[in-house]
Design a protein around this motif. Structure first.
Motif, mmCIF file in Angstrom:
data_model
loop_
_atom_site.group_PDB
_atom_site.id
_atom_site.type_symbol
_atom_site.label_atom_id
_atom_site.label_comp_id
_atom_site.label_asym_id
_atom_site.label_seq_id
_atom_site.Cartn_x
_atom_site.Cartn_y
_atom_site.Cartn_z
ATOM 1 N N ILE A 15 40.540 44.306 30.149
ATOM 2 C CA ILE A 15 40.248 43.702 30.639
ATOM 3 C C ILE A 15 39.998 44.824 31.941
ATOM 4 O O ILE A 15 40.722 45.883 31.755
ATOM 5 C CB ILE A 15 41.561 42.907 32.262
ATOM 6 N N SER A 16 39.680 44.726 32.985
ATOM 7 C CA SER A 16 39.993 46.017 34.084
ATOM 8 C C SER A 16 40.862 45.349 34.708
ATOM 9 O O SER A 16 41.323 46.462 35.691
ATOM 10 C CB SER A 16 38.489 45.964 34.824
ATOM 11 N N THR A 17 40.988 44.051 35.460
ATOM 12 C CA THR A 17 41.834 44.049 36.765
ATOM 13 C C THR A 17 42.821 43.044 36.194
ATOM 14 O O THR A 17 42.864 42.087 35.702
ATOM 15 C CB THR A 17 41.442 43.622 37.964
ATOM 16 N N PHE A 18 44.245 43.135 36.013
ATOM 17 C CA PHE A 18 45.401 42.576 35.859
ATOM 18 C C PHE A 18 45.884 42.309 37.218
ATOM 19 O O PHE A 18 46.504 43.136 38.036
ATOM 20 C CB PHE A 18 46.209 43.259 35.824
ATOM 21 N N LYS A 19 45.997 40.769 37.576
ATOM 22 C CA LYS A 19 46.509 40.417 39.173
ATOM 23 C C LYS A 19 47.303 39.536 39.458
ATOM 24 O O LYS A 19 47.341 38.412 38.705
ATOM 25 C CB LYS A 19 45.769 40.734 40.532
ATOM 26 N N VAL A 20 48.624 39.716 39.860
ATOM 27 C CA VAL A 20 49.493 38.589 40.044
ATOM 28 C C VAL A 20 49.683 38.195 41.655
ATOM 29 O O VAL A 20 50.047 38.522 42.459
ATOM 30 C CB VAL A 20 50.416 38.901 39.306
ATOM 31 N N GLU A 21 49.119 36.735 41.985
ATOM 32 C CA GLU A 21 48.975 36.243 42.685
ATOM 33 C C GLU A 21 50.079 35.210 43.516
ATOM 34 O O GLU A 21 50.716 34.888 42.839
ATOM 35 C CB GLU A 21 47.457 35.310 43.380
ATOM 36 N N GLY A 22 49.970 35.333 44.737
ATOM 37 C CA GLY A 22 51.155 34.355 45.150
ATOM 38 C C GLY A 22 52.589 35.319 45.232
ATOM 39 O O GLY A 22 52.987 35.358 44.090
ATOM 40 N N LYS A 23 53.923 34.288 44.770
ATOM 41 C CA LYS A 23 54.822 34.000 44.951
ATOM 42 C C LYS A 23 54.959 33.606 43.626
ATOM 43 O O LYS A 23 54.475 32.993 43.275
ATOM 44 C CB LYS A 23 55.785 32.878 45.471
#
Length: 239
Positions: A15-23
């Protein structure tokens, strides 16, 4: 991401992007063997994290620290094969740290006099190649951990010459000699070396040793010396 998710593990993928969104209320984060990872970030600070395990990912410690540096509740931190790990930053960012797993840096890393892991109880060190500074570096790091009660050192060796094999085993032997010192009497040590797939006319079968140091275990040093001699004979036999 669900606000109720407490554990997230991502292993062996591309994967190229690891992003945790929100609370979120993540307590455990594990990323291992992720290829082509370029972006790593949280929208909200990961202040709830207690266990973080990162290994074999193409992200530097500088970037990692920008993401998790505020997570002062982290008690278990694993950073295997991560470039540029800074021990002083770790000690100041994670005051509750109880277990640390790291890889022996390929480039010499100085441990400053002010460095101290005041709460660390378990230290795990992995290495692929030990140099002449290895045993002394490990000893110095241990002395920075006044509450340490267990140290596990694991070496992995593959596809090297018989001379390099013996050199690495000698480095492990030096660890035994240093760990027999009285100042380490409260620490339980385990040193393991795994010699796997050594080819090119040298050792063809898996060989290694494992020993545990205790205050009264005076035979371990001789045991390691015997293993080194055996390994050398086996290597020469396959030349």
């Amino acid at each position: 991401m669900s606000e109720h998710l407490e554990s997230l593990k991502v292993n062996h993928c591309r994967i190229s992007t690891f992003k945790v969104e929100g609370k979120h209320y993540l307590r455990l984060l594990q990323l291992n063997g992720i290829n082509s990872l370029e972006n790593f970030y949280f929208e909200e600070k990961p202040d709830s994290l207690e266990v973080v395990s990162l290994g074999n990912i193409e992200i530097s410690w500088e970037v990692i620290h920008e993401v998790i540096g505020s997570a002062s509740l982290i008690q278990n931190l694993s950073l295997l094969h991560i470039d540029g790990v800074d021990f002083e930053t770790i000690s100041t960012s994670f005051p509750l740290l109880k277990k640390l797993s790291i890889s022996y840096p390929k480039a010499t890393v100085n441990l400053s006099d002010r460095l101290q892991f005041a709460t660390l109880g378990i230290l795990e060190i992995e290495w692929d190649e030990a140099d002449q500074h290895f045993a002394k570096w490990v000893e110095k790091l241990i002395l920075k951990c006044p509450e340490l009660f267990e140290c596990v050192v694991t070496g992995f060796i593959s596809k090297i010459s018989s001379d390099k094999l013996c050199s690495n085993m000698q480095s492990a032997s030096m660890l035994y000699e240093r760990f027999r010192d009285v100042k380490f009497e409260k620490v339980r040590f385990t040193v393991t070396m795994q010699c796997l797939g050594v080819i090119g006319g040298h050792v063809e079968s898996a060989r290694g040793f494992k020993g545990t140091i205790s205050k009264n275990n005076g035979a371990c040093g001789q045991y390691v010396a015997n293993v080194i001699i055996l390994a050398k004979k086996v290597a020469l036999h396959h030349l």
